[in-house]
Design a protein around this motif. Structure first.
Motif, PDB file in Angstrom:
ATOM      1  N   GLU A 190      -8.572   6.696  -8.310  1.00  0.00           N
ATOM      2  CA  GLU A 190      -8.181   7.043  -6.942  1.00  0.00           C
ATOM      3  C   GLU A 190      -8.959   6.252  -5.902  1.00  0.00           C
ATOM      4  O   GLU A 190      -8.391   5.777  -4.917  1.00  0.00           O
ATOM      5  CB  GLU A 190      -8.391   8.547  -6.724  1.00  0.00           C
ATOM      6  N   ALA A 191     -10.265   6.080  -6.130  1.00  0.00           N
ATOM      7  CA  ALA A 191     -11.108   5.405  -5.136  1.00  0.00           C
ATOM      8  C   ALA A 191     -10.671   3.961  -4.924  1.00  0.00           C
ATOM      9  O   ALA A 191     -10.687   3.457  -3.801  1.00  0.00           O
ATOM     10  CB  ALA A 191     -12.572   5.461  -5.570  1.00  0.00           C
ATOM     11  N   LEU A 192     -10.281   3.279  -6.005  1.00  0.00           N
ATOM     12  CA  LEU A 192      -9.838   1.897  -5.879  1.00  0.00           C
ATOM     13  C   LEU A 192      -8.403   1.821  -5.374  1.00  0.00           C
ATOM     14  O   LEU A 192      -8.036   0.888  -4.653  1.00  0.00           O
ATOM     15  CB  LEU A 192      -9.957   1.181  -7.228  1.00  0.00           C
ATOM     16  N   ARG A 193      -7.595   2.805  -5.749  1.00  0.00           N
ATOM     17  CA  ARG A 193      -6.188   2.807  -5.354  1.00  0.00           C
ATOM     18  C   ARG A 193      -6.037   2.871  -3.842  1.00  0.00           C
ATOM     19  O   ARG A 193      -5.060   2.375  -3.264  1.00  0.00           O
ATOM     20  CB  ARG A 193      -5.491   4.000  -6.003  1.00  0.00           C
ATOM     21  N   GLU A 194      -7.008   3.494  -3.171  1.00  0.00           N
ATOM     22  CA  GLU A 194      -6.918   3.667  -1.728  1.00  0.00           C
ATOM     23  C   GLU A 194      -7.305   2.416  -0.954  1.00  0.00           C
ATOM     24  O   GLU A 194      -7.085   2.341   0.251  1.00  0.00           O
ATOM     25  CB  GLU A 194      -7.820   4.831  -1.298  1.00  0.00           C
ATOM     26  N   LEU A 195      -7.874   1.424  -1.636  1.00  0.00           N
ATOM     27  CA  LEU A 195      -8.286   0.203  -0.954  1.00  0.00           C
ATOM     28  C   LEU A 195      -7.083  -0.669  -0.619  1.00  0.00           C
ATOM     29  O   LEU A 195      -6.133  -0.762  -1.389  1.00  0.00           O
ATOM     30  CB  LEU A 195      -9.259  -0.591  -1.829  1.00  0.00           C
ATOM     31  N   SER A 196      -7.139  -1.326   0.523  1.00  0.00           N
ATOM     32  CA  SER A 196      -6.125  -2.317   0.881  1.00  0.00           C
ATOM     33  C   SER A 196      -6.624  -3.670   0.356  1.00  0.00           C
ATOM     34  O   SER A 196      -7.305  -4.416   1.059  1.00  0.00           O
ATOM     35  CB  SER A 196      -5.943  -2.358   2.405  1.00  0.00           C
ATOM     36  N   TYR A 236     -11.888  -6.577  -6.925  1.00  0.00           N
ATOM     37  CA  TYR A 236     -10.909  -6.549  -5.845  1.00  0.00           C
ATOM     38  C   TYR A 236     -11.325  -7.496  -4.724  1.00  0.00           C
ATOM     39  O   TYR A 236     -12.493  -7.814  -4.529  1.00  0.00           O
ATOM     40  CB  TYR A 236     -10.740  -5.129  -5.296  1.00  0.00           C
ATOM     41  N   GLN A 237     -10.312  -7.959  -3.993  1.00  0.00           N
ATOM     42  CA  GLN A 237     -10.504  -8.765  -2.794  1.00  0.00           C
ATOM     43  C   GLN A 237      -9.815  -8.040  -1.650  1.00  0.00           C
ATOM     44  O   GLN A 237      -8.600  -7.870  -1.656  1.00  0.00           O
ATOM     45  CB  GLN A 237      -9.896 -10.165  -2.957  1.00  0.00           C
ATOM     46  N   MET A 238     -10.591  -7.580  -0.687  1.00  0.00           N
ATOM     47  CA  MET A 238     -10.000  -6.914   0.465  1.00  0.00           C
ATOM     48  C   MET A 238      -9.028  -7.859   1.149  1.00  0.00           C
ATOM     49  O   MET A 238      -9.292  -9.061   1.261  1.00  0.00           O
ATOM     50  CB  MET A 238     -11.085  -6.467   1.446  1.00  0.00           C
ATOM     51  N   LEU A 239      -7.895  -7.341   1.594  1.00  0.00           N
ATOM     52  CA  LEU A 239      -6.874  -8.199   2.194  1.00  0.00           C
ATOM     53  C   LEU A 239      -7.399  -8.938   3.407  1.00  0.00           C
ATOM     54  O   LEU A 239      -6.971 -10.042   3.708  1.00  0.00           O
ATOM     55  CB  LEU A 239      -5.657  -7.355   2.575  1.00  0.00           C
ATOM     56  N   ALA A 240      -8.361  -8.346   4.111  1.00  0.00           N
ATOM     57  CA  ALA A 240      -8.943  -9.003   5.286  1.00  0.00           C
ATOM     58  C   ALA A 240      -9.716 -10.247   4.906  1.00  0.00           C
ATOM     59  O   ALA A 240      -9.988 -11.103   5.736  1.00  0.00           O
ATOM     60  CB  ALA A 240      -9.850  -8.039   6.033  1.00  0.00           C
TER      61      ALA A 240
END
Length: 291
Positions: A190-196, A236-240
């Motif tokens: 859940e914690a990773l799923r919420e990341l953009s 993960y790589q944040m979209l920003a």
């Protein structure tokens, strides 16, 4: 054609056949059930099949084939995924038949046709607190190298994906590498799923690090193709971060001219305060001059 290089090779992974099941569960010994976890919907006995060019080919329209693979009375190939702790991490095999063909040799498939049961088990376990320093070091180095191509790449969790094979009621033997890659679908916490963010898999195997793409577009899963079984990191790589260098301060916000936007805000705020002080002092001088 897939081969089974595992055999008795235990390599650097967990040692099978040491009076305990590598997945941590209780061995039922009946050759028909997975050990240490529930069977996922895509797992279990391969449907009834024929063998063409040394490969398993399911026969359409025969249901799940739980009465055995091939013709009645023959053996079976059983593929299961053992989620060691379902509260922390779960996964599935995308295609049980593809797994069987990638792992089994032609000789093993022939023995199944003669009545032998062969089990293939894939253990999946989240190991954030258990990953060895050596493997963590390999992955961290790999992450650093990958950041040249994927700025801002950050480790989210560590996962161990291990494969074991058992013939009949024999010992479980580790399979560290197969000739054909198979698809593994990992459910996102859940914690990773919420990341953009965009997600990747970093694989550490025999001292080498490989960056794997997420093959699906689903927000709740990561799908990888792999032929090696060892330690993985979900990164993960944040979209920003995609169009610029990762912020070195908060690791989240985008950058402008290579500087964190938070720093720019602080600089702007400082400039406004300085301008306010200058204007206030000027006004005080003008008031004194008028007096």
């Amino acid at each position: 054609m897939g081969g089974n290089p595992g055999g008795d090779d235990t390599g650097g992974g967990r040692k099978p056949g040491d009076s305990r099941n590598p997945g941590g569960g209780i061995d039922t010994g009946d050759g028909t059930k997975p050990v240490g976890g529930e069977t996922n919907p895509v797992d279990g006995t391969i449907p009834k099949h024929t063998v063409e060019d040394g490969r398993i080919v399911p026969i359409p329209g025969n249901g799940t084939g739980n009465d055995g693979a091939g013709t009645a009375g023959n053996g079976a190939v059983i593929v299961t995924v053992n989620n060691v702790d379902e509260a922390l991490c779960t996964a599935q095999a995308a295609d049980a038949v593809a797994v069987a063909n990638a792992v089994l040799t032609e000789e093993e498939i022939r023995r199944v046709g003669q009545g032998e049961t062969i089990e293939i088990r894939i253990d999946v376990e989240r190991i954030d607190d258990k990953v060895s320093e050596q493997e963590k070091s390999v992955i961290e180095k790999g992450i650093g190298d990958a950041q040249k191509e994927v700025p801002g790449l950050t480790v989210g969790m560590y996962v161990d994906i291990s494969m074991f094979l058992r013939q009949g009621k024999g010992e479980w033997n580790a399979v560290h590498r197969i000739d054909e890659p198979v698809e593994i679908v990992i459910d996102m916490p859940e914690a990773l799923r919420e990341l953009s963010a965009d997600f990747y898999i970093v694989r550490a195997h025999e001292g080498e690090c490989t960056l794997l793409d997420d093959l699906d577009d689903a927000a709740k899963t990561i799908t990888i193709k792999t032929e090696r079984f060892s330690t993985y990191a979900i990164a993960y790589q944040m979209l920003a971060d995609k169009n610029g260098v990762r912020c070195g301060l908060c690791h989240i916000c985008p950058t402008f001219l290579g500087i964190c936007c938070f720093i720019w805000l602080l600089l702007i705020a400082a400039a406004v305060i300085l301008l306010f002080v200058i204007l206030r002092r000027r006004k005080e001088r003008e008031t004194q001059d008028e007096g």
